[in-house]
Design a protein around this motif. Structure first.
Motif, PDB file in Angstrom:
ATOM      1  N   GLY A 236       0.835  -1.192   0.000  1.00 24.63           N
ATOM      2  CA  GLY A 236       0.000   0.000   0.000  1.00 24.63           C
ATOM      3  C   GLY A 236       0.870   1.242   0.000  1.00 24.63           C
ATOM      4  N   GLU A 237       0.586   2.157   0.917  1.00 23.12           N
ATOM      5  CA  GLU A 237       1.364   3.405   0.999  1.00 23.12           C
ATOM      6  C   GLU A 237       2.606   3.270   1.867  1.00 23.12           C
ATOM      7  OE1 GLU A 237      -0.446   6.364   3.970  1.00 23.12           O
ATOM      8  OE2 GLU A 237      -2.152   5.051   3.489  1.00 23.12           O
ATOM      9  N   TYR A 238       2.838   2.097   2.422  1.00 24.93           N
ATOM     10  CA  TYR A 238       3.934   1.914   3.377  1.00 24.93           C
ATOM     11  C   TYR A 238       5.164   1.272   2.717  1.00 24.93           C
ATOM     12  CZ  TYR A 238       0.015   2.624   6.531  1.00 24.93           C
ATOM     13  OH  TYR A 238      -1.099   3.132   7.149  1.00 24.93           O
ATOM     14  N   ARG A 239       6.322   1.624   3.244  1.00 26.74           N
ATOM     15  CA  ARG A 239       7.590   1.025   2.833  1.00 26.74           C
ATOM     16  C   ARG A 239       8.275   0.542   4.115  1.00 26.74           C
ATOM     17  NH1 ARG A 239       4.801   1.738  -0.703  1.00 26.74           N
ATOM     18  NH2 ARG A 239       5.182   2.603  -2.790  1.00 26.74           N
ATOM     19  N   ILE A 240       8.308  -0.776   4.297  1.00 29.01           N
ATOM     20  CA  ILE A 240       8.719  -1.372   5.569  1.00 29.01           C
ATOM     21  C   ILE A 240      10.121  -1.947   5.420  1.00 29.01           C
ATOM     22  CG2 ILE A 240       8.130  -3.055   7.343  1.00 29.01           C
ATOM     23  CD1 ILE A 240       5.220  -2.961   6.022  1.00 29.01           C
ATOM     24  N   LEU A 241      11.051  -1.379   6.157  1.00 28.72           N
ATOM     25  CA  LEU A 241      12.433  -1.854   6.173  1.00 28.72           C
ATOM     26  C   LEU A 241      12.541  -2.982   7.194  1.00 28.72           C
ATOM     27  CD1 LEU A 241      15.492  -1.447   5.428  1.00 28.72           C
ATOM     28  CD2 LEU A 241      15.564   0.204   7.328  1.00 28.72           C
ATOM     29  N   VAL A 242      13.068  -4.116   6.764  1.00 31.47           N
ATOM     30  CA  VAL A 242      13.195  -5.280   7.644  1.00 31.47           C
ATOM     31  C   VAL A 242      14.673  -5.515   7.969  1.00 31.47           C
ATOM     32  CG1 VAL A 242      12.740  -7.752   7.905  1.00 31.47           C
ATOM     33  CG2 VAL A 242      11.129  -6.320   6.626  1.00 31.47           C
ATOM     34  N   ASP A 243      14.991  -5.598   9.259  1.00 33.45           N
ATOM     35  CA  ASP A 243      16.309  -6.018   9.757  1.00 33.45           C
ATOM     36  C   ASP A 243      17.471  -5.282   9.089  1.00 33.45           C
ATOM     37  OD1 ASP A 243      15.010  -7.736  11.443  1.00 33.45           O
ATOM     38  OD2 ASP A 243      15.507  -9.554  10.360  1.00 33.45           O
TER      39      ASP A 243
ATOM     40  N   PRO B 176      24.005  -2.057  -2.223  1.00 39.95           N
ATOM     41  CA  PRO B 176      23.807  -1.661  -3.624  1.00 39.95           C
ATOM     42  C   PRO B 176      23.815  -0.147  -3.780  1.00 39.95           C
ATOM     43  CG  PRO B 176      21.795  -2.595  -2.681  1.00 39.95           C
ATOM     44  CD  PRO B 176      22.882  -2.840  -1.689  1.00 39.95           C
ATOM     45  N   GLU B 177      24.145   0.310  -4.985  1.00 39.05           N
ATOM     46  CA  GLU B 177      24.298   1.740  -5.244  1.00 39.05           C
ATOM     47  C   GLU B 177      23.013   2.530  -5.018  1.00 39.05           C
ATOM     48  OE1 GLU B 177      25.925   2.337  -9.088  1.00 39.05           O
ATOM     49  OE2 GLU B 177      27.862   1.402  -8.623  1.00 39.05           O
ATOM     50  N   ASN B 178      21.868   1.873  -5.154  1.00 41.78           N
ATOM     51  CA  ASN B 178      20.592   2.583  -5.000  1.00 41.78           C
ATOM     52  C   ASN B 178      20.077   2.575  -3.565  1.00 41.78           C
ATOM     53  OD1 ASN B 178      20.128  -0.180  -5.086  1.00 41.78           O
ATOM     54  ND2 ASN B 178      18.239  -0.027  -6.262  1.00 41.78           N
ATOM     55  N   THR B 179      20.907   2.184  -2.599  1.00 37.83           N
ATOM     56  CA  THR B 179      20.448   2.048  -1.214  1.00 37.83           C
ATOM     57  C   THR B 179      19.919   3.355  -0.643  1.00 37.83           C
ATOM     58  OG1 THR B 179      21.924   0.184  -0.753  1.00 37.83           O
ATOM     59  CG2 THR B 179      21.132   1.452   1.133  1.00 37.83           C
ATOM     60  N   ASP B 180      20.663   4.445  -0.789  1.00 40.86           N
ATOM     61  CA  ASP B 180      20.231   5.715  -0.192  1.00 40.86           C
ATOM     62  C   ASP B 180      18.868   6.137  -0.728  1.00 40.86           C
ATOM     63  OD1 ASP B 180      22.502   5.857   1.347  1.00 40.86           O
ATOM     64  OD2 ASP B 180      23.565   7.240   0.011  1.00 40.86           O
ATOM     65  N   ALA B 181      18.674   5.997  -2.018  1.00 36.65           N
ATOM     66  CA  ALA B 181      17.385   6.376  -2.607  1.00 36.65           C
ATOM     67  C   ALA B 181      16.264   5.489  -2.083  1.00 36.65           C
ATOM     68  CB  ALA B 181      17.466   6.301  -4.130  1.00 36.65           C
ATOM     69  N   LEU B 182      16.545   4.205  -1.935  1.00 35.32           N
ATOM     70  CA  LEU B 182      15.541   3.285  -1.406  1.00 35.32           C
ATOM     71  C   LEU B 182      15.213   3.599   0.049  1.00 35.32           C
ATOM     72  CD1 LEU B 182      16.927   0.015  -3.002  1.00 35.32           C
ATOM     73  CD2 LEU B 182      14.725   1.060  -3.525  1.00 35.32           C
ATOM     74  N   LEU B 183      16.226   3.888   0.850  1.00 32.63           N
ATOM     75  CA  LEU B 183      15.999   4.176   2.266  1.00 32.63           C
ATOM     76  C   LEU B 183      15.178   5.449   2.456  1.00 32.63           C
ATOM     77  CD1 LEU B 183      19.466   3.281   3.861  1.00 32.63           C
ATOM     78  CD2 LEU B 183      17.335   1.988   4.032  1.00 32.63           C
ATOM     79  N   GLU B 184      15.302   6.395   1.545  1.00 28.56           N
ATOM     80  CA  GLU B 184      14.531   7.631   1.651  1.00 28.56           C
ATOM     81  C   GLU B 184      13.025   7.374   1.587  1.00 28.56           C
ATOM     82  OE1 GLU B 184      15.830  10.397  -1.257  1.00 28.56           O
ATOM     83  OE2 GLU B 184      17.798  10.732  -0.331  1.00 28.56           O
ATOM     84  N   THR B 185      12.622   6.240   1.027  1.00 32.16           N
ATOM     85  CA  THR B 185      11.191   5.932   0.899  1.00 32.16           C
ATOM     86  C   THR B 185      10.627   5.247   2.140  1.00 32.16           C
ATOM     87  OG1 THR B 185      11.481   3.700  -0.057  1.00 32.16           O
ATOM     88  CG2 THR B 185      11.594   5.572  -1.569  1.00 32.16           C
TER      89      THR B 185
ATOM     90  N   LYS C  40      14.040   9.022  12.947  1.00 29.39           N
ATOM     91  CA  LYS C  40      12.861   8.834  13.802  1.00 29.39           C
ATOM     92  C   LYS C  40      11.854   7.884  13.156  1.00 29.39           C
ATOM     93  CE  LYS C  40      13.395  13.344  16.020  1.00 29.39           C
ATOM     94  NZ  LYS C  40      12.765  14.649  16.352  1.00 29.39           N
ATOM     95  N   VAL C  41      12.388   6.786  12.646  1.00 34.27           N
ATOM     96  CA  VAL C  41      11.553   5.796  11.959  1.00 34.27           C
ATOM     97  C   VAL C  41      10.851   4.913  12.993  1.00 34.27           C
ATOM     98  CG1 VAL C  41      11.560   3.857  10.355  1.00 34.27           C
ATOM     99  CG2 VAL C  41      13.102   5.794   9.977  1.00 34.27           C
ATOM    100  N   PRO C  42       9.531   4.775  12.943  1.00 35.40           N
ATOM    101  CA  PRO C  42       8.826   3.887  13.879  1.00 35.40           C
ATOM    102  C   PRO C  42       9.244   2.429  13.656  1.00 35.40           C
ATOM    103  CG  PRO C  42       7.300   5.378  12.766  1.00 35.40           C
ATOM    104  CD  PRO C  42       8.604   5.488  12.047  1.00 35.40           C
ATOM    105  N   VAL C  43       9.503   1.738  14.761  1.00 35.82           N
ATOM    106  CA  VAL C  43      10.014   0.365  14.708  1.00 35.82           C
ATOM    107  C   VAL C  43       9.028  -0.582  15.373  1.00 35.82           C
ATOM    108  CG1 VAL C  43      11.872  -1.185  15.400  1.00 35.82           C
ATOM    109  CG2 VAL C  43      12.400   1.170  14.726  1.00 35.82           C
ATOM    110  N   PHE C  44       8.663  -1.648  14.668  1.00 35.04           N
ATOM    111  CA  PHE C  44       7.870  -2.729  15.245  1.00 35.04           C
ATOM    112  C   PHE C  44       8.803  -3.876  15.608  1.00 35.04           C
ATOM    113  CE2 PHE C  44       4.773  -0.422  12.765  1.00 35.04           C
ATOM    114  CZ  PHE C  44       3.609  -0.505  13.522  1.00 35.04           C
TER     115      PHE C  44
END
Length: 258
Positions: free
Chosen positions: A16-23, A51-60, A89-93
């Protein structure tokens, strides 16, 4: 749904509208000591760059999900990962047993309860216990949890966490039949003891337990994970698994239609 493989267990799931970073393991290549010492050629971890696109991915990224993080499990949350989460300040589950540990690192934590399906963002989440190694080695491991996630109008996804093919994992695969299962396939082991996560044999069993797509990760990033992508491609061809077994490269995004 999209799943982007960053490195080892670190992925980003778009639901959906979420981008969930795992571990998140975000340390530079070679920043962490070896995990295997009884070898002629010791190698520092991680073995590969992000990977080279990490920073751009993390921004999402909007949220983070942790499977386990204590007893030295830097490959699921390292100092760089904790610093990034804290600064953004990323919320963590996480599970209740890890909540205090993560709060001491200055993270904003929401606790998940074991043994029940519960609300998670716009969907539901069910923690599935992991067995991160058996016997002598298993006594020293943080076993953690995987997660079965269900969102409206999205494929269901099971993130197995660090685990061997246990009864709980089998039960989740057979009874829930996730549309997508992300499983560790690196066959990790230390100098002593048995495998502490799934390897080639267990991965093949997983593909027989579920009719959904299986995504293999924990590959070619740590010195104690010997299984290669080439081996898994051979398994895929030998067993005729086709697109049912996905083996993403670091930085690759997989698409899963609703």
């Amino acid at each position: 749904m999209q799943i982007t493989q960053l490195r080892n267990a670190t992925i980003i799931i778009a639901l959906g509208e979420y981008r969930i970073l795992v571990d998140p393991m975000l340390a530079p290549m070679g920043a962490i000591p070896p995990l295997k010492y009884a070898t002629r050629h010791r190698r520092r971890n991680p073995l590969v760059k992000l990977p080279e696109n990490t920073d751009a991915l993390l921004e999402t990224v909007t949220h983070c999900l942790i499977t386990h993080c204590q007893k030295g499990h830097f490959d699921h949350l390292d100092r760089a990962g904790a610093k990034w989460l804290r600064s953004g300040k990323v919320p963590v589950f996480c599970m209740q047993g890890d909540a205090g540990f993560l709060r001491k690192k200055g993270l904003m934590v929401t606790e998940l309860e074991a043994g029940k399906t519960q609300p998670f963002l716009d969907g539901l989440i069910t923690p599935i216990p992991c067995i991160h190694g058996i016997g002598f080695v298993g006594r020293f491991m943080a076993h953690g949890y995987g997660y079965h996630i269900e969102f409206p109008e999205e494929p269901s996804v099971y993130i197995a966490g660090d685990t061997v093919l246990s009864d709980d994992v089998r039960r989740c695969l057979v009874s829930s039949q996730p549309d997508v299962s992300v499983v560790p396939a690196g066959g990790a082991r230390f100098d002593l003891g048995e495998e502490i996560i799934m390897g080639v044999e267990d991965l093949e069993k997983v593909t027989r337990l579920t009719s959904g797509v299986v995504v293999a990760n924990h590959l070619e990033a740590l010195d104690h994970c010997p299984v290669t992508r080439e081996e898994l491609r051979g398994l895929r061809e030998q067993k005729g698994l086709g697109d049912r077994l996905r083996i993403p490269m670091d930085g690759e995004t997989l698409q899963f239609p609703a």
